[in-house]
Design a protein around this motif. Structure first.
Motif, PDB file in Angstrom:
ATOM      1  N   LEU A 123      23.723  18.607   3.472  1.00 16.24           N
ATOM      2  CA  LEU A 123      23.228  16.873   3.317  1.00 16.24           C
ATOM      3  C   LEU A 123      21.442  17.570   3.499  1.00 16.24           C
ATOM      4  O   LEU A 123      21.578  18.301   4.241  1.00 16.24           O
ATOM      5  CB  LEU A 123      24.073  16.448   3.962  1.00 16.24           C
ATOM      6  N   ILE A 124      20.679  16.583   2.818  1.00 12.23           N
ATOM      7  CA  ILE A 124      19.001  16.414   3.431  1.00 12.23           C
ATOM      8  C   ILE A 124      19.507  14.532   4.068  1.00 12.23           C
ATOM      9  O   ILE A 124      20.284  13.769   2.861  1.00 12.23           O
ATOM     10  CB  ILE A 124      18.690  16.328   2.277  1.00 12.23           C
ATOM     11  N   LEU A 125      19.344  15.060   4.493  1.00 12.73           N
ATOM     12  CA  LEU A 125      18.534  13.260   6.266  1.00 12.73           C
ATOM     13  C   LEU A 125      17.740  13.098   5.805  1.00 12.73           C
ATOM     14  O   LEU A 125      16.732  14.348   5.353  1.00 12.73           O
ATOM     15  CB  LEU A 125      19.692  13.986   7.067  1.00 12.73           C
ATOM     16  N   ASP A 172      17.582  25.999   3.804  1.00 16.27           N
ATOM     17  CA  ASP A 172      17.629  26.343   5.054  1.00 16.27           C
ATOM     18  C   ASP A 172      16.624  25.341   5.592  1.00 16.27           C
ATOM     19  O   ASP A 172      17.462  24.996   7.149  1.00 16.27           O
ATOM     20  CB  ASP A 172      18.129  28.172   5.723  1.00 16.27           C
ATOM     21  N   SER A 173      15.417  25.414   5.580  1.00 18.94           N
ATOM     22  CA  SER A 173      14.540  25.295   6.988  1.00 18.94           C
ATOM     23  C   SER A 173      14.906  23.041   6.882  1.00 18.94           C
ATOM     24  O   SER A 173      14.270  22.737   7.799  1.00 18.94           O
ATOM     25  CB  SER A 173      12.900  25.387   5.664  1.00 18.94           C
ATOM     26  N   LEU A 183      17.218  13.361  -5.879  1.00 20.91           N
ATOM     27  CA  LEU A 183      17.219  14.724  -5.412  1.00 20.91           C
ATOM     28  C   LEU A 183      16.055  15.945  -5.932  1.00 20.91           C
ATOM     29  O   LEU A 183      15.299  16.504  -5.706  1.00 20.91           O
ATOM     30  CB  LEU A 183      18.275  15.662  -5.809  1.00 20.91           C
ATOM     31  N   VAL A 184      16.247  16.135  -7.043  1.00 22.96           N
ATOM     32  CA  VAL A 184      14.870  17.356  -8.101  1.00 22.96           C
ATOM     33  C   VAL A 184      13.443  16.626  -7.433  1.00 22.96           C
ATOM     34  O   VAL A 184      13.037  17.400  -6.795  1.00 22.96           O
ATOM     35  CB  VAL A 184      14.850  16.883  -9.480  1.00 22.96           C
ATOM     36  N   SER A 185      13.537  15.288  -7.562  1.00 20.05           N
ATOM     37  CA  SER A 185      11.926  15.001  -7.214  1.00 20.05           C
ATOM     38  C   SER A 185      11.576  15.228  -5.735  1.00 20.05           C
ATOM     39  O   SER A 185      10.569  15.788  -5.451  1.00 20.05           O
ATOM     40  CB  SER A 185      11.949  12.886  -7.395  1.00 20.05           C
ATOM     41  N   TRP A 186      12.597  14.898  -4.886  1.00 20.13           N
ATOM     42  CA  TRP A 186      12.306  14.784  -3.825  1.00 20.13           C
ATOM     43  C   TRP A 186      12.150  16.909  -3.111  1.00 20.13           C
ATOM     44  O   TRP A 186      11.182  16.932  -2.773  1.00 20.13           O
ATOM     45  CB  TRP A 186      14.049  14.652  -2.745  1.00 20.13           C
ATOM     46  N   LYS A 238      11.359  18.981  -5.333  1.00 17.00           N
ATOM     47  CA  LYS A 238       9.775  19.142  -5.830  1.00 17.00           C
ATOM     48  C   LYS A 238       8.511  19.075  -4.593  1.00 17.00           C
ATOM     49  O   LYS A 238       7.749  19.485  -4.393  1.00 17.00           O
ATOM     50  CB  LYS A 238       9.809  18.614  -7.131  1.00 17.00           C
ATOM     51  N   ARG A 239       8.857  17.815  -3.848  1.00 15.86           N
ATOM     52  CA  ARG A 239       7.450  17.784  -3.218  1.00 15.86           C
ATOM     53  C   ARG A 239       7.574  18.082  -2.062  1.00 15.86           C
ATOM     54  O   ARG A 239       6.699  18.009  -0.840  1.00 15.86           O
ATOM     55  CB  ARG A 239       8.290  15.896  -2.689  1.00 15.86           C
ATOM     56  N   MET A 240       8.604  19.130  -1.799  1.00 12.72           N
ATOM     57  CA  MET A 240       9.158  19.957  -0.592  1.00 12.72           C
ATOM     58  C   MET A 240       8.567  21.276  -0.516  1.00 12.72           C
ATOM     59  O   MET A 240       8.710  22.276   0.116  1.00 12.72           O
ATOM     60  CB  MET A 240      10.759  20.059  -0.133  1.00 12.72           C
ATOM     61  N   VAL A 241       8.082  21.663  -2.071  1.00 12.99           N
ATOM     62  CA  VAL A 241       7.880  23.011  -2.372  1.00 12.99           C
ATOM     63  C   VAL A 241       6.635  23.909  -2.218  1.00 12.99           C
ATOM     64  O   VAL A 241       6.576  24.671  -1.079  1.00 12.99           O
ATOM     65  CB  VAL A 241       7.371  23.568  -3.725  1.00 12.99           C
ATOM     66  N   PHE A 242       5.404  22.816  -1.319  1.00 14.39           N
ATOM     67  CA  PHE A 242       4.434  23.390  -0.597  1.00 14.39           C
ATOM     68  C   PHE A 242       4.227  24.447  -1.477  1.00 14.39           C
ATOM     69  O   PHE A 242       3.279  24.902  -2.798  1.00 14.39           O
ATOM     70  CB  PHE A 242       4.094  23.266   0.732  1.00 14.39           C
ATOM     71  N   ARG A 243       3.765  25.953  -0.562  1.00 17.48           N
ATOM     72  CA  ARG A 243       3.526  27.142  -1.282  1.00 17.48           C
ATOM     73  C   ARG A 243       4.805  28.139  -0.749  1.00 17.48           C
ATOM     74  O   ARG A 243       4.719  29.487  -0.657  1.00 17.48           O
ATOM     75  CB  ARG A 243       2.726  27.985  -0.495  1.00 17.48           C
TER      76      ARG A 243
END
Length: 353
Positions: free
Chosen positions: A76-78, A57-58, A109-112, A114-119
């Protein structure tokens, strides 16, 4: 997935089954709910963890925090300028959120993600071993897939928080009860012996007839969700902040997206279908490009095209293989589309034999 790819008559195109020798019959059987199509050009991504829905959602265009188990949506991811980078259907099973994506976009998409996981307490796993089986609700296919995790395409209706730009008396998405079941590979292979199969050409023709945009076809580096009427199913206009939201709100409130999606009914007298990317002309001026093409079992040759906002509303020409193909245009997204714009209703393209 030898169960479906090994059936008699299977014609493969780039590793996926295009048809089984009777594309029009397959299309009718699929639309009636009595056939299943192996979606070899799509794949599943599993997003697990207790924070998966609030995390999605974030940064996506959709409100997913309260997505209930078994409930379907689309997101969608914009990019920061509001252009579409990724698109996915989503269904939650109570433990994981499953994303259904075009295979060509899966790795990126998977790579993107995973970069957004953080904590955040989430996990991301591509699941290419899962089979995706497409069907329409209400027939033998749905019965055969009872008990499977199923994504229900939200395109059939304008979703909560969404907005439709197409002003037509009867939107062709009405009754487009498209479903995608996520099943184990072995189970999918065994189903090939018990249900009727259709090829991807059948599924694509029905998608095009419903004016349904797809990442693999209608999206390029300039795409805004407004241009394809994607706000009706994949954007929640009242949710909190996410990347690209300012552009979404600005274009929606002020209107005038730079391009617009149109449906084309093609003259089939030369029996030539243009390929995606074929140029579209209004007189001598090039005004856009074809994005999707199909032969529909009732409407004949049809297409979707992304046109300049300044393209006229009348008949157009599609150029293919040195031929100029006449194209009757149905406006989907009006040139002045926006939240405060009132445009007259338009009629659907008439069916031609």
């Amino acid at each position: 997935m030898t169960g479906f790819t090994g059936l008699p008559g299977a014609v493969l195109d780039d590793g996926v089954v295009a048809h089984y020798g009777e594309p029009m019959r397959e299309q009718r059987r699929l639309r009636s709910g009595d056939a299943v199509v192996l979606l070899g050009d799509r794949t599943a991504i599993e997003v697990g963890g207790s924070e998966r829905l609030s995390w999605l959602d974030s940064f996506t265009s959709q409100a997913t925090t309260r997505l209930a188990p078994g409930e379907s949506s689309e997101l969608l991811i914009l990019d920061p300028q509001g252009h579409v980078e990724h698109a996915a259907g989503i269904v939650d099973d109570g433990a994981s959120a499953w994303l259904i994506v075009d295979a060509a976009d899966a790795d990126a998409l998977v790579s993107w993600l995973k970069r957004m996981v953080f904590r955040a307490r989430v996990t991301i796993e591509p699941r290419p071993e899962r089979a995706l089986l497409g069907f329409f609700a209400g027939g033998a296919a749905e019965t055969a897939l009872a008990g499977a995790l199923v994504w229900s395409d939200p395109w059939e209706h304008v979703q909560a928080g969404g907005h439709q730009y197409a002003h037509v008396a009867d939107h062709p998405s009405a009754g487009y009860a498209w479903r995608v079941a996520i099943v184990e590979a072995d189970a999918a292979a065994s189903l090939a012996d018990t249900v009727e199969a259709a090829g991807l050409l059948a599924a694509e023709a029905l998608r095009v007839a419903a004016w349904r945009p797809r990442w693999a076809s209608e999206v390029d580096e300039r795409s805004l969700p407004h241009e394809t009427d994607w706000i009706r199913s994949a954007v929640h206009l009242n949710k909190g902040c996410y990347r690209g939201q300012e552009t979404v709100a600005k274009v929606h409130n002020l209107g005038h997206p730079p391009r617009r999606l149109a449906a084309l009914h093609l003259d089939g007298s030369d029996d030539v279908l243009p390929a995606p990317g074929a140029p579209v002309f209004a007189g001598d001026a090039e005004v856009g490009r074809v994005t999707s093409v199909a032969r529909h079992h009732e409407d004949g040759p049809i297409a979707l095209a992304i046109l300049s906002r300044r393209a006229p509303d009348g008949d157009l020409i599609v150029r293919a293989d040195g031929l100029d193909i006449a194209a009757a245009q149905q406006v989907i997204v009006p040139a002045d589309a926006g939240a405060t714009v009132d445009v007259p209703k338009l009629t659907r393209l008439s069916r031609r034999s």
